[in-house]
Design an enzyme around this catalytic site. Structure first.
Site, PDB file in Angstrom:
ATOM      1  N   CYS A  18      36.579  36.524  40.201  1.00  0.00           N
ATOM      2  CA  CYS A  18      36.221  37.900  40.545  1.00  0.00           C
ATOM      3  C   CYS A  18      37.403  38.608  41.199  1.00  0.00           C
ATOM      4  O   CYS A  18      38.391  38.912  40.533  1.00  0.00           O
ATOM      5  CB  CYS A  18      34.966  37.915  41.410  1.00  0.00           C
TER       6      CYS A  18
ATOM      7  N   HIS B  24      30.697  34.242  38.958  1.00  0.00           N
ATOM      8  CA  HIS B  24      30.517  33.367  40.113  1.00  0.00           C
ATOM      9  C   HIS B  24      29.575  32.221  39.748  1.00  0.00           C
ATOM     10  O   HIS B  24      28.698  32.364  38.906  1.00  0.00           O
ATOM     11  CB  HIS B  24      29.891  34.144  41.280  1.00  0.00           C
TER      12      HIS B  24
END
Length: 488
Positions: A338, A441
Site C-alpha cells: 500500500c 493488505h
C-alpha cells in the site's frame, strides 16, 4: 447457559483501563469469545477508536481491534461496532471516519467540537447492537479518568452510563504503581460513576500472586471494588498490538532462518497484518527505525502509511532510503504494501492536497496519483507469473483488503525507455525479481501465501480466540464473568 430471548436489550460488559496499553483490547476480545462459548449472541463495541490499524467491513472501515473482537464473538463485523474511527495523519490532525465513511466536515472540526455532532450516531449504533444481541462487550479508550477530556467524553463514562455497563478496570502491573493507578482512577471518577466498576484486573503480572496481599484487600476496603483477576504475563497471546504499540523483542521459534525487518515509520498503518510472522517457525520479525535495524535483514518491508509523503520524508531523514536502496542493489528482498508500494515508485503526485507531492525511492517504475475518493474494498485474486525471490507466489490465490487514496500505474516515460515493470493481477515487480509492491493488505494472514513463502502455517484465529477465552476462564475468580451479565 443458553441464549436469552430478546425481551430486553443486551447486557453490557465494559473494559476500561488505567492507561493506554493496559490490555483492554485483548481482554475485550477474550470476553467476546468467552461469552460466545456460553451459547450467547455477542457483539463488540468501541464508540471511538484512534488507530491507523483498520479493516474493511460491510459499510466501510472500522478499527482492527473491533474486527478481531467480532470474529471472536462469531459475529459478522460491521461499522456499528466502531462508529467513530480517528486515523492520525499528523500530530495535530486525524482523518475522521464516521459509520465506516470518511467525513471531511468532521475532519475539519476541532477535536472538542465533534462530540455532540457524533453522539447520536454512536448511541444509535449501540442501541442497534443491544437490540440484536444477548451481550455487548464494550472497550473503552485510554483512561476514563482523564479529567481534561471528561466534558467531551464519548467513549468511556458516557458510554458506560448510557449502556448501564458493568465495568472492569484493567491495569498493567508490569509498569509498576498498579495499585496507585487503580485507586487514582477510582478517586478521579465522579462519585456517581464509581458504582459502575465491578472489578479490578491486574494484567501482565510476573511471579507469585500470593505476594500481592494485602494490597488487593486494602484497595477493596478503600474503594469497595474487588480485584477479580490477576493475569500472568503472556508474551504470545497471538493478537496484534493495538494503538501502534510494538513488541520490540525480536524473537523466533527455533533456529532463525529468515529475518524480516518492517520499517516502523511514524504513521505506519495496518501493522497488525504482520502479527502472523511472529508465529512462523524460523522467522525473526524486527521493527526497523534506523539503518542499523535493517542491517543483516533478509527482507525489508515498507508497510502501509496513513501519510505516505510524510513517512517518506522521515525515511530519508533517518537514512533508511539509502539503506533500502543498498539492500535492493545487492539483491536483497524488498516488499512494499500500500503506502510502501507508493514509496517504491518514482513519484507521488497530489493534485487535491490529500497527502503531498514527493519523489519516490525509484525502485519500481511507477507513479502514484492521490485521488479524492478513497478505495475501500475486499479483494480476492491470484498472483500471476512472478520471478526471482517471489516466484513461489506464482499462481497462488489470495484474499485481502484495500484502503488507499492513491492510484498507481507504470511510469509512461520509463516504460518507453525500456525500464522493466511487471504488472500482475495483484502486484508489480522489478526486472531483477527481488522488489515487489502490492496494494492488498493481508498477505501474511493468508494461509496459502504463508505456505508458499515459508512452508509453514500460523495458528488459526479460532485457536487464538479459544486460547484467550481459556486464559481468562482460568485466571478470573470463579463466577465473576457469568455474574457480570446476570440480572441485578
Amino acid at each position: 447457559m443458553s441464549s436469552t430471548a430478546k425481551s430486553r436489550p443486551a447486557r453490557c460488559v465494559m473494559v476500561l483501563g488505567t492507561t493506554s496499553g493496559a490490555g483492554k483490547s485483548w481482554l475485550a476480545t477474550a470476553l467476546c469469545r468467552w461469552y460466545a462459548r456460553q451459547g450467547l449472541k455477542v457483539a463488540p463495541f468501541k464508540a471511538q477508536n484512534m488507530s491507523n490499524n483498520a479493516r474493511v467491513v460491510d459499510g466501510g472501515e472500522i478499527g482492527s481491534a473491533q474486527y478481531f473482537q467480532a470474529l471472536a464473538a462469531n459475529a459478522v463485523p460491521n461499522v456499528r461496532m466502531n462508529p467513530l474511527l480517528l486515523k492520525p495523519e499528523r500530530d495535530t490532525h486525524s482523518q475522521v471516519v464516521l459509520m465506516g465513511q470518511v467525513s471531511e466536515a468532521l475532519s475539519a472540526l476541532p477535536w472538542r467540537g465533534r462530540s455532540e455532532r457524533v453522539w447520536p450516531q454512536i448511541a444509535g449504533a449501540l442501541d442497534a447492537l443491544r437490540a440484536e444481541n444477548d451481550v455487548v462487550v464494550i472497550e473503552g479508550a485510554g483512561s476514563p479518568a482523564e479529567i481534561n477530556l471528561m466534558a467531551s467524553d464519548i467513549v468511556n463514562l458516557r458510554v458506560a452510563r448510557y449502556a448501564e455497563a458493568r465495568c472492569l478496570l484493567a491495569t498493567d502491573i508490569d509498569r509498576g504503581g498498579a495499585f496507585a493507578h487503580l485507586y487514582g482512577t477510582w478517586a478521579l471518577l465522579p462519585e456517581a460513576d464509581r458504582s459502575l466498576l465491578h472489578g479490578f484486573v491486574l494484567n501482565k503480572f510476573r511471579g507469585d500472586a500470593s505476594l500481592l496481599s494485602p494490597a488487593p484487600e486494602k484497595l477493596q476496603a478503600l474503594t469497595g471494588v474487588p480485584t477479580v483477576a490477576t493475569l500472568p504475563m503472556w508474551w504470545q497471546h497471538g493478537l496484534p498490538e493495538e494503538d501502534g504499540v510494538f513488541d520490540d523483542r525480536s524473537r523466533a521459534s527455533g533456529k532463525v532462518t529468515k529475518t524480516v525487518a518492517v520499517v516502523a515509520y511514524p504513521r505506519i498503518s495496518n501493522l497488525d497484518e504482520f502479527q502472523s510472522l511472529k508465529n512462523v517457525p524460523g522467522v525473526r520479525l524486527v521493527w526497523a527505525r534506523t539503518p542499523a535495524d535493517v542491517a543483516g535483514a533478509d527482507w525489508i518491508v515498507l508497510p502501509g502509511s496513513k501519510h505516505t509523503s510524510g513517512d517518506l520524508a522521515w525515511l530519508r531523514a533517518q537514512g533508511l532510503d539509502s539503506a533500502v536502496a543498498t539492500h535492493a542493489s545487492r539483491g536483497g528482498v524488498v516488499l512494499g504494501i500500500c503506502g510502501g508500494l507508493q514509496m517504491l515508485g518514482e513519484a507521488l503526485v497530489d493534485p487535491h492536497g490529500i497527502d503531498g507531492n514527493a519523489p519516490g525511492l525509484g525502485l519500481l517504475p511507477l507513479v502514484t496519483v492521490f485521488e479524492r475518493e478513497k478505495t475501500v474494498r475486499h479483494r480476492s485474486a491470484t498472483f500471476g507469473a512472478l520471478t526471482g525471490d517471489w516466484a513461489a507466489l506464482s499462481g497462488v490465490p489470495m484474499a485481502g483488503y484495500e484502503i488507499h487514496h492513491g492510484q498507481t500505474a507504470a511510469h509512461p516515460q520509463m516504460a518507453q525507455d525500456g525500464h522493466a515493470v511487471m504488472p500482475e493481477s495483484l502486484a508489480w515487480q522489478n526486472a531483477r525479481g527481488n522488489v515487489l509492491g502490492l496494494y492488498l493488505h493481508g498477505l501474511f494472514e493468508d494461509a496459502a501465501v504463508l505456505h508458499a513463502l515459508f512452508g509453514a502455517a500460523a495458528p488459526t484465529l479460532d485457536s487464538t480466540f479459544d486460547g484467550l477465552a481459556d486464559f481468562i476462564d482460568t485466571h478470573f475468580d470463579a463466577g465473576v464473568l457469568a455474574g457480570l451479565i446476570e440480572s441485578a
